[in-house]
Design an enzyme around this catalytic site. Sequence first.
Site, PDB file in Angstrom:
ATOM      1  N   ASP A  35       0.825  -1.212   0.000  1.00  0.00           N
ATOM      2  CA  ASP A  35       0.000   0.000   0.000  1.00  0.00           C
ATOM      3  C   ASP A  35       0.854   1.255   0.000  1.00  0.00           C
ATOM      4  OD1 ASP A  35      -2.222  -1.486  -0.005  1.00  0.00           O
ATOM      5  OD2 ASP A  35      -2.636  -1.319   2.140  1.00  0.00           O
ATOM      6  N   GLU A 110      -8.607 -29.274 -20.451  1.00  0.00           N
ATOM      7  CA  GLU A 110      -8.726 -28.084 -19.599  1.00  0.00           C
ATOM      8  C   GLU A 110     -10.069 -28.075 -18.895  1.00  0.00           C
ATOM      9  OE1 GLU A 110      -8.493 -24.856 -22.336  1.00  0.00           O
ATOM     10  OE2 GLU A 110      -6.586 -25.544 -23.147  1.00  0.00           O
ATOM     11  N   LYS A 112     -13.594 -26.381 -18.099  1.00  0.00           N
ATOM     12  CA  LYS A 112     -14.483 -25.440 -18.767  1.00  0.00           C
ATOM     13  C   LYS A 112     -14.984 -24.488 -17.681  1.00  0.00           C
ATOM     14  CE  LYS A 112     -18.157 -25.222 -22.198  1.00  0.00           C
ATOM     15  NZ  LYS A 112     -18.719 -23.989 -21.753  1.00  0.00           N
ATOM     16  N   GLU A 170     -11.705 -16.633 -19.555  1.00  0.00           N
ATOM     17  CA  GLU A 170     -12.992 -16.490 -18.891  1.00  0.00           C
ATOM     18  C   GLU A 170     -12.854 -15.596 -17.669  1.00  0.00           C
ATOM     19  OE1 GLU A 170     -14.904 -18.306 -20.766  1.00  0.00           O
ATOM     20  OE2 GLU A 170     -16.757 -18.668 -19.671  1.00  0.00           O
ATOM     21  N   LYS A 285      -8.853 -30.155 -26.455  1.00  0.00           N
ATOM     22  CA  LYS A 285      -8.373 -29.485 -27.669  1.00  0.00           C
ATOM     23  C   LYS A 285      -7.209 -30.266 -28.255  1.00  0.00           C
ATOM     24  CE  LYS A 285      -9.410 -25.006 -25.611  1.00  0.00           C
ATOM     25  NZ  LYS A 285      -8.880 -23.861 -24.875  1.00  0.00           N
ATOM     26  N   CYS A 421     -51.639 -16.765   0.704  1.00  0.00           N
ATOM     27  CA  CYS A 421     -52.309 -16.253   1.895  1.00  0.00           C
ATOM     28  C   CYS A 421     -53.055 -15.015   1.423  1.00  0.00           C
ATOM     29  CB  CYS A 421     -51.295 -15.874   2.971  1.00  0.00           C
ATOM     30  SG  CYS A 421     -52.057 -14.849   4.251  1.00  0.00           S
TER      31      CYS A 421
HETATM   32  S1  IVH Z   1     -11.855 -22.529 -25.954  1.00  0.00           S
HETATM   33  C1  IVH Z   1     -12.769 -21.906 -30.404  1.00  0.00           C
HETATM   34  N1  IVH Z   1     -11.469 -23.269 -23.486  1.00  0.00           N
HETATM   35  O1  IVH Z   1     -16.888 -22.031 -23.384  1.00  0.00           O
HETATM   36  C2  IVH Z   1     -12.768 -22.316 -29.006  1.00  0.00           C
HETATM   37  N2  IVH Z   1     -13.506 -22.160 -23.997  1.00  0.00           N
HETATM   38  O2  IVH Z   1     -18.660 -23.043 -25.613  1.00  0.00           O
HETATM   39  C3  IVH Z   1     -12.689 -21.191 -28.062  1.00  0.00           C
HETATM   40  N3  IVH Z   1     -14.958 -21.781 -22.049  1.00  0.00           N
HETATM   41  O3  IVH Z   1     -17.182 -19.154 -25.339  1.00  0.00           O
HETATM   42  C4  IVH Z   1     -13.050 -21.496 -26.687  1.00  0.00           C
HETATM   43  N4  IVH Z   1     -13.634 -22.708 -20.562  1.00  0.00           N
HETATM   44  O4  IVH Z   1     -16.550 -18.848 -22.903  1.00  0.00           O
HETATM   45  C5  IVH Z   1     -12.314 -22.678 -24.346  1.00  0.00           C
HETATM   46  N5  IVH Z   1     -10.955 -23.950 -21.318  1.00  0.00           N
HETATM   47  C6  IVH Z   1     -11.785 -23.364 -22.175  1.00  0.00           C
HETATM   48  C7  IVH Z   1     -13.020 -22.812 -21.757  1.00  0.00           C
HETATM   49  C8  IVH Z   1     -13.861 -22.224 -22.715  1.00  0.00           C
HETATM   50  C9  IVH Z   1     -14.787 -22.079 -20.751  1.00  0.00           C
HETATM   51  C10 IVH Z   1     -16.165 -21.128 -22.600  1.00  0.00           C
HETATM   52  C11 IVH Z   1     -15.879 -19.940 -23.478  1.00  0.00           C
HETATM   53  C12 IVH Z   1     -16.494 -20.244 -24.814  1.00  0.00           C
HETATM   54  C13 IVH Z   1     -17.445 -21.347 -24.477  1.00  0.00           C
HETATM   55  C14 IVH Z   1     -17.543 -22.263 -25.666  1.00  0.00           C
END
Ligand code: IVH
Length: 669
Positions: A35, A110, A112, A170, A285, A421
């Site tokens: 700070d 990964e 989601k 995200e 992926k 009621c």
């Molecule tokens: S990759 C072309 N990775 O899910 C692919 N998306 O249904 C680009 N999301 O709009 C997205 N975790 O908001 C990717 N590990 C992750 C994710 C992720 C959440 C969301 C993202 C996207 C939606 C796709």
Amino acid sequence: MDAKERILELREQLHRHNHNYYVLNSPTISDIDFDMMMRELQDLEAANPDMYDPNSPTLRVGSDITKEFRQVQHKYPMLSLGNTYSKEEVSEFFDRVQRALNEDFEICCELKFDGTSISLTYVNGRLERAVTRGDGEKGDDVTANVKTIRSVPLVLSGSDYPAEFEIRGEVLMPWVVFERLNEERAAAGEQLFANPRNAASGTLKLQDSSVVAKRSLDAYLYFLLGESLPADGHYENLEKAKQWGFRISETTCKCRTIDEVFAFIDKMDAERKNLPFATDGIVLKVNSLRQQKNLGYTAKSPRWAIAYKFQAESALTRLNEVTYQVGRTGVVTPVANLDPVQLSGTVVRRASLHNADIIEKFDLHIGDMVYVEKGGEIIPKITGVDTAARFMLGEKVLFVKTCPECGTPLVRYEGEAAHYCPNDTSCPPQIKGKIEHFVSREAMNIDSIGPETVEQLYNYGLIRNIADIYTLNSEDLMFLPRMGEKSALNIVNAVNASLQVPFERVLFALGIRFVGATVAKRLARAFGNIDALMAASFDELKAVDEIGERIAGAVRAFFAKEDNLLLVENLRKAGLKFMVEEETGVEKSDILKGMSIVISGVFSHHSRDEYKEMIERNGGKNVGSVSKSTSFILAGENMGPSKLEKAQKAGVRLVSEDEFLRMIEGVKS
Ligand code: IVH
């Protein structure tokens, strides 16, 4: 060392400490030292305006009001992912990729994240822009808000990042922040956010980034785009991004076989319950960017990725008791009181049972083991009973016949699942709920009376109905526990100020069933005053655009009640507005004609929106950012440092709240 060097040094150090603290979770200095460094930097920057840097760590606190978000075209469209809930389909995806590539490949697995997606552009290692997904083609520029997210680096570490690239991820609101926010909103009588996803996206769209800063959002990044990324591997690029300062999930990993992928799914399905934020599945992926390119895209989503969604999380726990809640409109909701159980990051003790039919359908008995689900919403619900676990039959749950609060026999309207009621004039939660609604921001905006004060005022017998609010005086109020002279005066002043609230909001505040803010506006415009509305027949009501039988019936029913007529009369006597005022006549002038006015800071007499309206009513234009053509800044308390600095630079005058009110006083009615 001169001031300029010190500024650069402090910025560099603070960026690093931010990263240690917010991304690595391992701070290397104390909060106080942090700070102090921040304060030193703020002072030096204030004294050296030529050293202004939009990415300075001091600007994370957020300050500017971005009036409306600028729309920005995405360089690469933001696509969605193909979804599946079944492992078989994951297996099919794997086989499809195998056949199409006909060579070895790796899958990056990964989480989601269940938040709202964001695309960040970095140029020469500095955050240039943050844009929401929008419609996938273009989104909102929310840079000022994203800058308040501590785990988003404003300036990158190292030097091996591409000169220009995008990174997507995200924005999340952690469970603890979400719960605290909803508690605060409940206490303020505001509508709750249904889930952290809505809370995160709602927060990102706020106009005032200083409020965003207080909400402690977080951001996980998972996708890099650009012409010259460091590696061919997606996973390897994420590792690099981690070194540059981004928050990349530690759970991300590479798999070679479908069994490894399944093992990851199972592991994360179990572990996600302990994560501090919401997730709704995992994303797979193909790791190599070259192979991704070969696989390509369908119209909507990549062929190289798929999302596996988790089943809604559910937990099994014991039903101990069913209690009943009576809402503002008299709806009686059965609530299951449960043995506390962990569910999607929070402990659940109560769940909604919705209505009598559901209780009957499950043949519920006290002591039953029941399934609870969150289903993306904040209020958990009971979704079933484990009858096999019923070793002793408890008492059968029978829906109450009388109101648990006032004893009045309940009624059930035709075609409706809910029980009501009908005692809407003296059933305590209904009265308190009506008063809370009446004082709420969208209604009479008497913000010094929150739900706790309503409770106090009711319990001490100071108010028994809405109209009693206008009989409150500071002497009575001051004697309430925890109520000082100042709060008492605040209440009285706010009550007086509410006499200026226009008819349409008064009508909404009355709490007539089905009459929300928009319907109230329509009715107010159509009938002009309360007498005409009270006299309107069912058919006359129905003739109004978008007013159907349901609303017309509810309005007729409201004014058919003696108590409500008396209420209107008392409110009328108190001085509330019961007729539409000619818009042209009201406080309108062109005293501010041709002026561009920026509003900044916190105000005490009126809300920001009210000032905006006043400016427009008096011929002025409210603009978002300071420039040479700004006529003046309507400056409240705690005006943001960057705006202050811009104002000084552009030589724009600051006008205080009082000064402004005096300015337009002559035209106020
Ligand atoms: S990759 C072309 N990775 O899910 C692919 N998306 O249904 C680009 N999301 O709009 C997205 N975790 O908001 C990717 N590990 C992750 C994710 C992720 C959440 C969301 C993202 C996207 C939606 C796709």
